[in-house]
Design a protein around this motif. Sequence first.
Motif, PDB file in Angstrom:
ATOM      1  N   ALA A  71       0.842  -1.201   0.000  1.00 45.31           N
ATOM      2  CA  ALA A  71       0.000   0.000   0.000  1.00 45.31           C
ATOM      3  C   ALA A  71       0.874   1.247   0.000  1.00 45.31           C
ATOM      4  O   ALA A  71       0.616   2.209  -0.735  1.00 45.31           O
ATOM      5  CB  ALA A  71      -0.930  -0.002   1.221  1.00 45.31           C
ATOM      6  N   LEU A  72       1.932   1.233   0.814  1.00 47.39           N
ATOM      7  CA  LEU A  72       2.891   2.344   0.803  1.00 47.39           C
ATOM      8  C   LEU A  72       3.553   2.468  -0.562  1.00 47.39           C
ATOM      9  O   LEU A  72       3.701   3.574  -1.106  1.00 47.39           O
ATOM     10  CB  LEU A  72       3.950   2.124   1.886  1.00 47.39           C
ATOM     11  CG  LEU A  72       5.146   3.089   1.889  1.00 47.39           C
ATOM     12  CD1 LEU A  72       4.693   4.501   2.239  1.00 47.39           C
ATOM     13  CD2 LEU A  72       6.223   2.611   2.863  1.00 47.39           C
ATOM     14  N   ALA A  73       3.939   1.332  -1.142  1.00 48.49           N
ATOM     15  CA  ALA A  73       4.634   1.356  -2.429  1.00 48.49           C
ATOM     16  C   ALA A  73       3.752   1.887  -3.544  1.00 48.49           C
ATOM     17  O   ALA A  73       4.260   2.486  -4.501  1.00 48.49           O
ATOM     18  CB  ALA A  73       5.127  -0.047  -2.775  1.00 48.49           C
ATOM     19  N   LEU A  74       2.443   1.693  -3.434  1.00 53.56           N
ATOM     20  CA  LEU A  74       1.541   2.189  -4.474  1.00 53.56           C
ATOM     21  C   LEU A  74       1.590   3.710  -4.579  1.00 53.56           C
ATOM     22  O   LEU A  74       1.624   4.260  -5.682  1.00 53.56           O
ATOM     23  CB  LEU A  74       0.109   1.721  -4.210  1.00 53.56           C
ATOM     24  CG  LEU A  74      -0.274   0.345  -4.749  1.00 53.56           C
ATOM     25  CD1 LEU A  74      -1.679  -0.036  -4.301  1.00 53.56           C
ATOM     26  CD2 LEU A  74      -0.190   0.307  -6.274  1.00 53.56           C
ATOM     27  N   PHE A  75       1.564   4.400  -3.431  1.00 50.56           N
ATOM     28  CA  PHE A  75       1.588   5.856  -3.533  1.00 50.56           C
ATOM     29  C   PHE A  75       2.998   6.438  -3.419  1.00 50.56           C
ATOM     30  O   PHE A  75       3.177   7.648  -3.419  1.00 50.56           O
ATOM     31  CB  PHE A  75       0.628   6.526  -2.531  1.00 50.56           C
ATOM     32  CG  PHE A  75       0.890   6.268  -1.076  1.00 50.56           C
ATOM     33  CD1 PHE A  75       1.832   6.986  -0.373  1.00 50.56           C
ATOM     34  CD2 PHE A  75       0.148   5.326  -0.389  1.00 50.56           C
ATOM     35  CE1 PHE A  75       2.050   6.773   0.972  1.00 50.56           C
ATOM     36  CE2 PHE A  75       0.348   5.095   0.971  1.00 50.56           C
ATOM     37  CZ  PHE A  75       1.304   5.829   1.645  1.00 50.56           C
ATOM     38  N   ARG A  76       4.002   5.534  -3.379  1.00 50.73           N
ATOM     39  CA  ARG A  76       5.397   5.980  -3.429  1.00 50.73           C
ATOM     40  C   ARG A  76       6.128   5.325  -4.610  1.00 50.73           C
ATOM     41  O   ARG A  76       7.359   5.275  -4.626  1.00 50.73           O
ATOM     42  CB  ARG A  76       6.118   5.609  -2.130  1.00 50.73           C
ATOM     43  CG  ARG A  76       5.643   6.359  -0.900  1.00 50.73           C
ATOM     44  CD  ARG A  76       6.126   7.800  -0.928  1.00 50.73           C
ATOM     45  NE  ARG A  76       5.865   8.483   0.331  1.00 50.73           N
ATOM     46  CZ  ARG A  76       6.215   9.731   0.589  1.00 50.73           C
ATOM     47  NH1 ARG A  76       6.848  10.437  -0.341  1.00 50.73           N
ATOM     48  NH2 ARG A  76       5.934  10.298   1.742  1.00 50.73           N
ATOM     49  N   SER A  77       5.385   4.850  -5.583  1.00 50.92           N
ATOM     50  CA  SER A  77       5.997   4.096  -6.674  1.00 50.92           C
ATOM     51  C   SER A  77       6.994   4.927  -7.476  1.00 50.92           C
ATOM     52  O   SER A  77       7.997   4.391  -7.961  1.00 50.92           O
ATOM     53  CB  SER A  77       4.921   3.521  -7.595  1.00 50.92           C
ATOM     54  OG  SER A  77       4.112   4.551  -8.128  1.00 50.92           O
ATOM     55  N   ASP A  78       6.737   6.223  -7.618  1.00 50.32           N
ATOM     56  CA  ASP A  78       7.675   7.082  -8.351  1.00 50.32           C
ATOM     57  C   ASP A  78       9.035   7.124  -7.654  1.00 50.32           C
ATOM     58  O   ASP A  78      10.086   7.135  -8.308  1.00 50.32           O
ATOM     59  CB  ASP A  78       7.116   8.497  -8.491  1.00 50.32           C
ATOM     60  CG  ASP A  78       5.931   8.560  -9.440  1.00 50.32           C
ATOM     61  OD1 ASP A  78       5.738   7.593 -10.207  1.00 50.32           O
ATOM     62  OD2 ASP A  78       5.202   9.565  -9.404  1.00 50.32           O
ATOM     63  N   PRO A 109       4.762  -2.556  -7.486  1.00 47.17           N
ATOM     64  CA  PRO A 109       4.086  -1.624  -8.388  1.00 47.17           C
ATOM     65  C   PRO A 109       4.958  -1.172  -9.555  1.00 47.17           C
ATOM     66  O   PRO A 109       4.445  -0.883 -10.638  1.00 47.17           O
ATOM     67  CB  PRO A 109       3.738  -0.434  -7.480  1.00 47.17           C
ATOM     68  CG  PRO A 109       3.750  -0.981  -6.102  1.00 47.17           C
ATOM     69  CD  PRO A 109       4.810  -2.046  -6.106  1.00 47.17           C
ATOM     70  N   VAL A 110       6.271  -1.126  -9.352  1.00 45.56           N
ATOM     71  CA  VAL A 110       7.194  -0.710 -10.407  1.00 45.56           C
ATOM     72  C   VAL A 110       7.369  -1.814 -11.440  1.00 45.56           C
ATOM     73  O   VAL A 110       7.390  -1.567 -12.651  1.00 45.56           O
ATOM     74  CB  VAL A 110       8.561  -0.317  -9.812  1.00 45.56           C
ATOM     75  CG1 VAL A 110       9.558   0.035 -10.911  1.00 45.56           C
ATOM     76  CG2 VAL A 110       8.408   0.838  -8.831  1.00 45.56           C
ATOM     77  N   VAL A 111       7.478  -3.052 -10.964  1.00 46.21           N
ATOM     78  CA  VAL A 111       7.771  -4.184 -11.845  1.00 46.21           C
ATOM     79  C   VAL A 111       6.504  -4.747 -12.507  1.00 46.21           C
ATOM     80  O   VAL A 111       6.484  -4.980 -13.720  1.00 46.21           O
ATOM     81  CB  VAL A 111       8.479  -5.306 -11.059  1.00 46.21           C
ATOM     82  CG1 VAL A 111       8.664  -6.552 -11.913  1.00 46.21           C
ATOM     83  CG2 VAL A 111       9.814  -4.818 -10.533  1.00 46.21           C
ATOM     84  N   ALA A 112       5.465  -4.958 -11.709  1.00 49.58           N
ATOM     85  CA  ALA A 112       4.255  -5.609 -12.219  1.00 49.58           C
ATOM     86  C   ALA A 112       3.120  -4.642 -12.512  1.00 49.58           C
ATOM     87  O   ALA A 112       2.133  -5.021 -13.144  1.00 49.58           O
ATOM     88  CB  ALA A 112       3.783  -6.675 -11.224  1.00 49.58           C
TER      89      ALA A 112
END
Length: 312
Positions: free
Chosen positions: A195-202, A213-216
């Motif tokens: 969930a954190l990675a979704l809104f910090r993917s950039d 989120p970056v890879v898939a």
Amino acid sequence: MSVVDHNAIGLSPRISEAEVADYIALLKPRVMSLVIFTALVGLVIAPGHVHPVLAFTSILCIAVGAGASGALNMWYESDIDALMSRTANRPIPRGRITRPEALAFGTTLAFFSVMTLGILVNWVAGGLLAFTIFFYVGIYTIGLKRWTAQNIVIGGAAGALPPVVAWAAATGSLSMEPVLLFLIIFFWTPPHFWALALFRSDDYARAGVPMLPVVAGPDATRLQILLYTIVLVAVAFVPWPLGYFDAGYGVMSLVLGAGMLALAINVYRRREGSEALRATRRLFAFSIVYLFMLFATLLVEVVVHAIAPSLW
């Protein structure tokens, strides 16, 4: 070569002017607080009586071991920390602490936390603490984080071990209860951090970290969050019908699980715009409440059982 260039490769000849607050930040105090709390639960629910001094020593050593892991993590990841807005203000990227200093600090804390726990309490707990530090630093930080999107899944084992270490400190052995606590934290970790990675993917993309989120992509991540949440809710509930934890825990696990699942479904459904961002932030925030309340219920049950055993 300039001093700045030396810092970039971790060979600075100068001594930093770090303050106490910088070294505290190096310990990742927010992560440490979660470690202390989950370890405390493992210690308190363990059978038998632990001398207060040994109990305090155990929790302190586990906390220091967690801080050592955080310091060594920041030592190794200082290059990518400097590229991410979430971590750019950490002591090493800011130039407050040099990489060699962080390495020495973390290694010293790791050594003394393990040796103190082993000598003063028992070596089962000391060995488990050493393995936890090794797993977090060697397996997760160095071996997994930059190489696989499953870094959080596998590496989550390190964050799930503190209650197991605490149980071993109290009993000198292992049992099903700490294994259940381990599994709860283990399956909680992916939906929490994804969930954190979704809104910090950039941030992760800029640093080249292969988070899911970056890879898939975000949609695949949302599906994985939902699937892991379903497993988490089931795993967290199972200890009650199996007779390991009491009814208060069982009811709380159902209530909290329903909230966690509803938020995960909301994340899965809302995929664009500000609504998607709010959904992921809500799940991330609630996941912290979920774990805290679930483990706090176990503490309350122990206290109530001690005060009024006839109620159980």
